[in-house]
Design an enzyme around this catalytic site. Structure first.
Site, PDB file in Angstrom:
ATOM      1  N   CYS A  52       0.827  -1.218   0.000  1.00  0.00           N
ATOM      2  CA  CYS A  52       0.000   0.000   0.000  1.00  0.00           C
ATOM      3  C   CYS A  52       0.862   1.269   0.000  1.00  0.00           C
ATOM      4  CB  CYS A  52      -0.965  -0.047   1.178  1.00  0.00           C
ATOM      5  SG  CYS A  52      -2.366   1.061   0.983  1.00  0.00           S
ATOM      6  N   ARG A  87     -12.031   6.157  -2.664  1.00  0.00           N
ATOM      7  CA  ARG A  87     -11.106   5.106  -2.268  1.00  0.00           C
ATOM      8  C   ARG A  87     -11.511   3.774  -2.876  1.00  0.00           C
ATOM      9  NH1 ARG A  87      -7.834   6.955   1.873  1.00  0.00           N
ATOM     10  NH2 ARG A  87      -7.048   4.884   2.367  1.00  0.00           N
ATOM     11  N   HIS A  89      -3.758  -5.878   1.699  1.00  0.00           N
ATOM     12  CA  HIS A  89      -3.703  -6.046   3.150  1.00  0.00           C
ATOM     13  C   HIS A  89      -4.388  -7.365   3.476  1.00  0.00           C
ATOM     14  CE1 HIS A  89      -2.705  -1.818   3.687  1.00  0.00           C
ATOM     15  NE2 HIS A  89      -3.725  -1.485   2.920  1.00  0.00           N
TER      16      HIS A  89
END
Lengths: 462, 244
Positions: B95, B129, B195
């Site tokens: 990320c 997002r 993640h």
């Protein structure tokens, strides 16, 4: 005026109908009326003779609101409250409407609303509250809100929108929250724990940097997560000294805790029937808000002593003849406190850990890797994992050091509870740690399929 | 002979969002279960590792404030990190860490943060997002392998011409929500938005990285003892079944 009467009447009808259909009627009327009148909360809530109290935090807002309500009841105050889980603007609107008469006159003397962190700006300016209690900011479900800085910005905006008369009650021990005093320094009251030390900083700690200059803070004591006694070595920013304090805190394991409440009006012993230092913080926050309202310490002490538990936070019951303790876990810091409290109890434990990934739990379940599960691992006798992400929780336990032979993943919650009860000895307690929606489903399961020593309160959402 | 592995965890105090420390937990455990002596050393602002001593570098993501602090410090470490990667060391960046190792990050207000340039890729902030469960298929280990994770990023990352993504998006958004690519591979350095954390449940990928890191220290031909991954595989299968 006639327009408002129509809106209030319509919302009552809708609320009643949706209640009968067995669905949650908690926020539907609020949503409908808000669509017609954006300022409905303010119009009604400003008429409370004793004003409005708003409570927000990542952790503890439901328990703290329930404690404040218990204190209000001791005082004989009629309270308008929103239901936990209905803490967005529509939920507050529903509560305000539900309490009001057809012509928009409130039935209660005081409003008490717990408000979701991100919804605070939208609700605060309307209520022009008498007390705004801000308790803590922890990492919660990051996929819902994004980052802490963003929430902190929303809170500062909310504080700027408040009228002169609002008192802000802030947790001195949370650096990010305490830093918000700069928005309205004249009207701020601080509360905090006064103790030499609380333990080590946990992995889930967030706000370790100075809200003033960005340097790393130094801690003389850490109590819960990043809450503690801190100062900034770079700019001299320091924890404000609280006027409402918890001193001489004594944790008595699952049975509860006690502390001495020190406030401008004197000091008094407080007993709470909830475990863990995090509940001492909740009680202290409730006490700070009530002293700011001018309530006396005896009423506060009686209100706290008479309080058992908010919905699903800590509940003790007997299921199929076995002692069960239900402890909600919803984010790393809250989970860590549950772990810490469990470790006060001697001996190995049988656990049921139920992890769901619905929106109310947080779709991103990676947060369980921020929990100090390693501290719990040596005390696990057997662990049943359940929920939509049962296997992820099972794997987390394995990587924390629990032997795989002690772990069983059973996705179905009812079957998992059955299995966990089987694994629990007759003299033992089963500790059930569910995320939010898993807790709701478990209650349904218990209600429908298991024999208990008592009815669970608020079993079905009303 | 005692087998050793040394891991450098860059900015563990600053880049620690989304529970990516779970990746370090997975690396530690999977080494320990095999009797491999593993050391994880943290390096934060102003601390420079002895680059040659490490076989595995790890860099995760943080909140905006923390990433800004890291960005300028990372410029000092860039040359050392590049040399280590060019010598065959493993690097896993997730990320924000992935973005900082690219050429630049352009924020929504037009301001540009210079990256390290280890990856030939650049990132531009998007309006919304990219959040949700993500499944990709990668061939980096030599056979097609599905990886499951969770993504949460505003940046859209675009690889320069000829650069190789880590995998192809099956569900989710990936690098930029448009070209179907996810992550990047340059030698043994990997950037990804996954993640979850990534390593505990994607064990074939984890062991592939561990093998590369051990080969960096001991030369080619390392074989890892198999582990009982029943729980891990069940967790991966459950995650593969989740929609974006």
């Amino acid at each position: 005026m006639p327009v408002m009467a129509v809106k209030v009447a319509a919302s009552r009808l809708i609320g009643a109908a949706s209640g009968r259909a067995g669905h949650s009627g908690t926020t539907l009327p609020g949503r409908l009326v808000l669509a017609a009148d954006k300022r409905i909360i303010g119009r009604i809530s400003r008429k409370y003779s004793r004003g409005t109290v708003i409570v927000s935090a990542t952790n503890g807002k439901t328990t703290t609101s329930a404690m404040i309500a218990s204190i209000f009841r001791k005082k004989g105050l009629r309270v308008a409250r929103n239901r936990e889980g209905a803490n967005l603007e529509a939920g507050v609107a529903s509560a305000v409407l539900g309490d009001a008469s057809m012509n928009g006159r409130p039935g209660s003397e005081i409003g008490l609303f717990e408000v979701d962190e991100a919804a605070l700006p939208g609700v605060a300016w309307q209520c022009s509250p008498r007390i705004m209690l801000l308790m803590n900011l922890f990492r919660d479900q990051l996929d819902r809100y994004g980052e802490l800085e963003h929430i902190a910005g929303l809170w500062r905006a909310a504080l700027r929108s408040l009228p002169e008369k609002t008192q802000t009650v802030l947790n001195a021990d949370d650096p990010m929250v305490a830093g918000m005093a700069s928005v309205r320094p004249e009207q701020t009251v601080f509360y905090g724990i006064e103790a030499a030390d609380g333990g080590e900083m946990q992995h889930a700690s967030d706000s370790k940097y100075c809200s003033n200059c960005g340097a790393a803070l130094r801690y003389e004591a850490v109590f819960v997560g990043h809450l503690g006694k801190y100062h900034c070595p770079a700019c001299g920013n320091t924890r404000p000294s609280p006027t409402v304090q918890a001193r001489d805190v004594r944790l008595g394991g699952m049975a509860g805790s006690s502390f001495t409440l020190v406030a401008p009006g004197g000091h008094m012993e407080m007993e709470i029937r909830l475990p863990g230092l995090y509940n001492v913080y909740n009680a202290l926050a409730a006490a700070a808000a009530c002293t700011a309202l001018g309530l006396d310490l005896r009423t506060i002490s009686e209100g706290l002593a008479g309080f058992s538990a908010a919905f699903g936070r800590v509940e003790k019951l007997s299921i199929e003849g076995k002692a069960v303790m239900l402890l909600l876990v919803k984010n790393p810091v809250g989970f860590n406190e549950v772990v810490r409290t469990l470790m006060i109890e001697p001996g190995r434990k049988t656990l049921l850990l139920a992890l769901n990934d619905h929106i109310a739990d947080g779709r991103d379940i990676s947060w369980i890797w921020d929990v100090d599960m390693e501290a719990l691992a040596p005390a696990v006798a057997a662990a049943v994992t359940s929920g939509t992400r049962a296997w992820e929780m099972a794997m987390r336990l394995k990587y924390a050091g629990v032997e795989p032979e002690r772990i069983e993943a059973v996705t179905d919650l009812g079957r998992a509870l059955e299995r966990a009860l089987e694994l629990t000895g007759t003299e033992e307690t089963l500790f059930v740690l569910p995320t939010y929606t898993a807790m709701l489903s478990l209650r349904q399961e218990i209600h429908q399929h298991f024999s208990t020593d008592r009815e669970l309160g608020d079993l079905v959402w009303k | 002979m005692e087998v050793k592995l040394r891991i450098a965890h860059l900015y563990p105090d600053l880049l620690n969002i989304y529970a990516d420390r779970g990746n370090i937990i997975a690396l530690r455990r999977r080494c320990a279960w095999r009797g491999i002596d593993v050391a994880v050393d943290g390096f934060t602002l102003g601390e420079e590792p002895a680059w040659r001593d490490y076989d595995f570098f790890y860099l995760s993501g943080g909140q905006d404030r923390e990433q800004n602090l890291v960005c300028s410090d990372l410029q000092q470490k860039g040359a050392g990190l590049k040399a280590a990667v060019d010598s065959g060391a493993v690097l896993l960046s997730i990320c924000g860490g992935y973005q900082l190792l690219g050429e630049y990050y352009r924020a929504a207000d037009g301001g540009t943060m210079e990256g390290v340039g280890l990856f030939q890729a650049s990132t531009i902030a998007g309006r919304d997002r990219c959040i949700g469960n993500v499944v990709i298929e990668t061939e980096v280990t030599g056979t097609p392998l599905k990886l499951a994770g969770f993504e949460n990023h505003a940046g859209r990352t675009w690889l320069d011409e000829g650069q190789r993504p880590l995998g192809r998006v099956l569900t989710g958004h990936g690098n930029n929500d448009q070209d179907g690519g996810e992550g990047i591979v340059y030698r043994n350095a990997i950037g990804t938005y996954l993640h979850g954390p990534l390593l505990p449940k994607n064990t074939a990928f984890t062991d592939y990285l561990l093998r590369l890191a051990l080969e960096h220290r001991y030369g080619e031909g390392v074989e890892l003892a198999p582990l009982d991954d029943t729980l891990e595989e069940a967790a991966r299968q459950a995650a593969l079944g989740l929609g974006g």
